[in-house]
Design a protein around this motif. Structure first.
Motif, PDB file in Angstrom:
ATOM      1  N   PRO A  54       0.821  -1.212   0.000  1.00  0.00           N
ATOM      2  CA  PRO A  54       0.000   0.000   0.000  1.00  0.00           C
ATOM      3  C   PRO A  54       0.853   1.259   0.000  1.00  0.00           C
ATOM      4  CG  PRO A  54       0.057  -0.994   2.184  1.00  0.00           C
ATOM      5  CD  PRO A  54       0.734  -1.955   1.252  1.00  0.00           C
ATOM      6  N   GLU A  55       0.299   2.309  -0.571  1.00  0.00           N
ATOM      7  CA  GLU A  55       0.991   3.592  -0.545  1.00  0.00           C
ATOM      8  C   GLU A  55       1.120   4.057   0.901  1.00  0.00           C
ATOM      9  OE1 GLU A  55       2.354   5.770  -2.865  1.00  0.00           O
ATOM     10  OE2 GLU A  55       2.275   4.002  -4.148  1.00  0.00           O
ATOM     11  N   PRO A  56       2.310   4.487   1.319  1.00  0.00           N
ATOM     12  CA  PRO A  56       2.465   4.916   2.709  1.00  0.00           C
ATOM     13  C   PRO A  56       1.717   6.217   2.987  1.00  0.00           C
ATOM     14  CG  PRO A  56       4.460   5.376   1.457  1.00  0.00           C
ATOM     15  CD  PRO A  56       3.567   4.578   0.558  1.00  0.00           C
ATOM     16  N   VAL A  57       1.267   6.354   4.215  1.00  0.00           N
ATOM     17  CA  VAL A  57       0.688   7.609   4.665  1.00  0.00           C
ATOM     18  C   VAL A  57       1.841   8.577   4.916  1.00  0.00           C
ATOM     19  CG1 VAL A  57      -0.599   8.735   6.532  1.00  0.00           C
ATOM     20  CG2 VAL A  57      -1.299   6.473   5.703  1.00  0.00           C
ATOM     21  N   ALA A  70      15.300  29.977   5.661  1.00  0.00           N
ATOM     22  CA  ALA A  70      13.991  29.606   5.117  1.00  0.00           C
ATOM     23  C   ALA A  70      13.469  28.362   5.827  1.00  0.00           C
ATOM     24  CB  ALA A  70      14.080  29.382   3.604  1.00  0.00           C
ATOM     25  N   MET A  71      14.126  27.215   5.603  1.00  0.00           N
ATOM     26  CA  MET A  71      13.688  25.992   6.272  1.00  0.00           C
ATOM     27  C   MET A  71      14.736  24.914   6.073  1.00  0.00           C
ATOM     28  SD  MET A  71      10.974  24.249   3.650  1.00  0.00           S
ATOM     29  CE  MET A  71      11.529  23.740   2.008  1.00  0.00           C
ATOM     30  N   ASP A  72      14.631  23.870   6.889  1.00  0.00           N
ATOM     31  CA  ASP A  72      15.344  22.621   6.649  1.00  0.00           C
ATOM     32  C   ASP A  72      14.286  21.599   6.247  1.00  0.00           C
ATOM     33  OD1 ASP A  72      17.932  23.514   7.603  1.00  0.00           O
ATOM     34  OD2 ASP A  72      17.045  23.470   9.596  1.00  0.00           O
ATOM     35  N   PHE A  73      14.652  20.642   5.413  1.00  0.00           N
ATOM     36  CA  PHE A  73      13.692  19.625   4.990  1.00  0.00           C
ATOM     37  C   PHE A  73      14.357  18.268   5.004  1.00  0.00           C
ATOM     38  CE2 PHE A  73      12.005  16.879   1.620  1.00  0.00           C
ATOM     39  CZ  PHE A  73      10.694  16.737   2.068  1.00  0.00           C
ATOM     40  N   GLY A  74      13.656  17.281   5.574  1.00  0.00           N
ATOM     41  CA  GLY A  74      14.145  15.912   5.580  1.00  0.00           C
ATOM     42  C   GLY A  74      12.986  14.934   5.571  1.00  0.00           C
ATOM     43  N   ARG A  75      13.296  13.662   5.449  1.00  0.00           N
ATOM     44  CA  ARG A  75      12.255  12.627   5.398  1.00  0.00           C
ATOM     45  C   ARG A  75      12.734  11.408   6.169  1.00  0.00           C
ATOM     46  NH1 ARG A  75      11.722  10.070  -0.220  1.00  0.00           N
ATOM     47  NH2 ARG A  75      13.342   8.717   0.634  1.00  0.00           N
ATOM     48  N   ILE A  76      11.802  10.787   6.887  1.00  0.00           N
ATOM     49  CA  ILE A  76      12.113   9.549   7.593  1.00  0.00           C
ATOM     50  C   ILE A  76      10.927   8.597   7.481  1.00  0.00           C
ATOM     51  CG2 ILE A  76      11.394  10.616   9.776  1.00  0.00           C
ATOM     52  CD1 ILE A  76      13.144   8.577  11.233  1.00  0.00           C
ATOM     53  N   THR A  77      11.219   7.328   7.202  1.00  0.00           N
ATOM     54  CA  THR A  77      10.192   6.289   7.173  1.00  0.00           C
ATOM     55  C   THR A  77      10.158   5.618   8.538  1.00  0.00           C
ATOM     56  OG1 THR A  77      10.585   5.918   4.813  1.00  0.00           O
ATOM     57  CG2 THR A  77       9.410   4.183   6.017  1.00  0.00           C
ATOM     58  N   LEU A  78       9.075   5.838   9.280  1.00  0.00           N
ATOM     59  CA  LEU A  78       8.954   5.210  10.601  1.00  0.00           C
ATOM     60  C   LEU A  78       8.528   3.759  10.491  1.00  0.00           C
ATOM     61  CD1 LEU A  78       7.343   7.946  12.890  1.00  0.00           C
ATOM     62  CD2 LEU A  78       9.729   7.241  12.736  1.00  0.00           C
ATOM     63  N   ARG A  79       7.615   3.504   9.556  1.00  0.00           N
ATOM     64  CA  ARG A  79       7.177   2.141   9.245  1.00  0.00           C
ATOM     65  C   ARG A  79       6.995   2.070   7.734  1.00  0.00           C
ATOM     66  NH1 ARG A  79       2.450   2.913  13.036  1.00  0.00           N
ATOM     67  NH2 ARG A  79       1.313   2.865  11.063  1.00  0.00           N
ATOM     68  N   GLU A  80       6.777   0.848   7.226  1.00  0.00           N
ATOM     69  CA  GLU A  80       6.583   0.693   5.791  1.00  0.00           C
ATOM     70  C   GLU A  80       5.428   1.540   5.288  1.00  0.00           C
ATOM     71  OE1 GLU A  80       4.813  -2.967   3.922  1.00  0.00           O
ATOM     72  OE2 GLU A  80       6.902  -3.255   3.320  1.00  0.00           O
ATOM     73  N   ASP A  81       4.438   1.758   6.158  1.00  0.00           N
ATOM     74  CA  ASP A  81       3.242   2.489   5.738  1.00  0.00           C
ATOM     75  C   ASP A  81       3.153   3.899   6.315  1.00  0.00           C
ATOM     76  OD1 ASP A  81       2.922   1.677   8.339  1.00  0.00           O
ATOM     77  OD2 ASP A  81       0.805   1.131   8.142  1.00  0.00           O
ATOM     78  N   LEU A  82       4.267   4.417   6.882  1.00  0.00           N
ATOM     79  CA  LEU A  82       4.222   5.725   7.505  1.00  0.00           C
ATOM     80  C   LEU A  82       5.529   6.486   7.269  1.00  0.00           C
ATOM     81  CD1 LEU A  82       2.799   7.794   9.307  1.00  0.00           C
ATOM     82  CD2 LEU A  82       3.717   6.597  11.294  1.00  0.00           C
ATOM     83  N   VAL A  83       5.416   7.603   6.565  1.00  0.00           N
ATOM     84  CA  VAL A  83       6.567   8.443   6.242  1.00  0.00           C
ATOM     85  C   VAL A  83       6.331   9.841   6.812  1.00  0.00           C
ATOM     86  CG1 VAL A  83       7.893   9.513   4.374  1.00  0.00           C
ATOM     87  CG2 VAL A  83       7.077   7.165   4.127  1.00  0.00           C
TER      88      VAL A  83
END
Length: 201
Positions: free
Chosen positions: A13-16, A71-84
């Motif tokens: 499924p597409e992650p939330v 302006a801002m900092d931006f990053g991404r982390i996947t907590l679970r397969e279905d949650l980013v």
């Protein structure tokens, strides 16, 4: 033997995806936090502190700081397969606060980083999220050589409501940051559930 569609492995499924803000005073560690946990190379909008900015950038307590987010900092982390989680670090100085309203749009919740040497610097962020009804957690960033205070003492000094999570962590440590982010998400989801509950008569 022919294989039909039913035998194919179902696509995951597409992650939330959820948006989390990282706020706090100047030099509290927002850029460090985003960089410590991001699984992609974080986007940073840092500029070198200049002599022209010294009258408005209070570096007392963080004299070694040489850059600032504009302006801002931006990053991404996947907590679970279905949650980013998408992380947006806000600028800390007053003169960049006009950016906060845009950054806050669509945010599930926020982390307010606090430095016990300059605790008053996070009051504005706490007030901002309280007034807009954005769930937040306060995370005390433990700097080396700085006195540690009990969580309840910090809670009292910040006059936090009892339901606001207060954590002690290290913005440089990935696992510590993950714990902080999980606490924010859980708090925001509880708040969302409470908002959906029908009012009792």
């Amino acid at each position: 033997m022919a294989f039909g569609r039913s035998s194919r492995r179902e696509a995951p499924p597409e992650p939330v995806t959820l948006k989390i803000l990282v706020a706090g005073g100047f030099g509290v560690g927002k850029t460090t936090l985003v960089g410590a946990v991001s699984e992609i190379r974080p986007l940073r909008t840092e500029e070198t502190l200049s002599e022209a900015g010294r009258p408005v950038d209070d570096v007392s307590g963080v004299e070694s700081k040489t850059t600032t987010t504009v302006a801002m900092d931006f990053g991404r982390i996947t907590l679970r397969e279905d949650l980013v989680l998408y992380l947006f670090g806000t600028p800390g100085q007053d003169r960049f606060w006009f950016l906060w309203d845009e950054l806050a749009q669509g945010a599930l919740g926020a982390v307010v980083l606090a430095d016990t040497r300059r605790l008053e610097d996070c009051f504005a962020a706490i007030d901002y999220f309280e007034r807009r009804g954005i769930p937040f957690a306060v995370a005390v960033n433990c700097f080396e050589g700085v006195n540690r205070f009990p969580a309840e003492s910090v809670r009292a000094a910040l006059d936090l409501d009892a339901e606001v999570p207060l954590l002690i962590g290290d913005a440089r440590e990935r696992e510590s940051v993950k714990e902080i982010l999980v606490a924010v998400v859980e708090h925001a989801l509880v708040r969302a559930d409470q908002a959906r509950e029908p009012a009792t008569t």
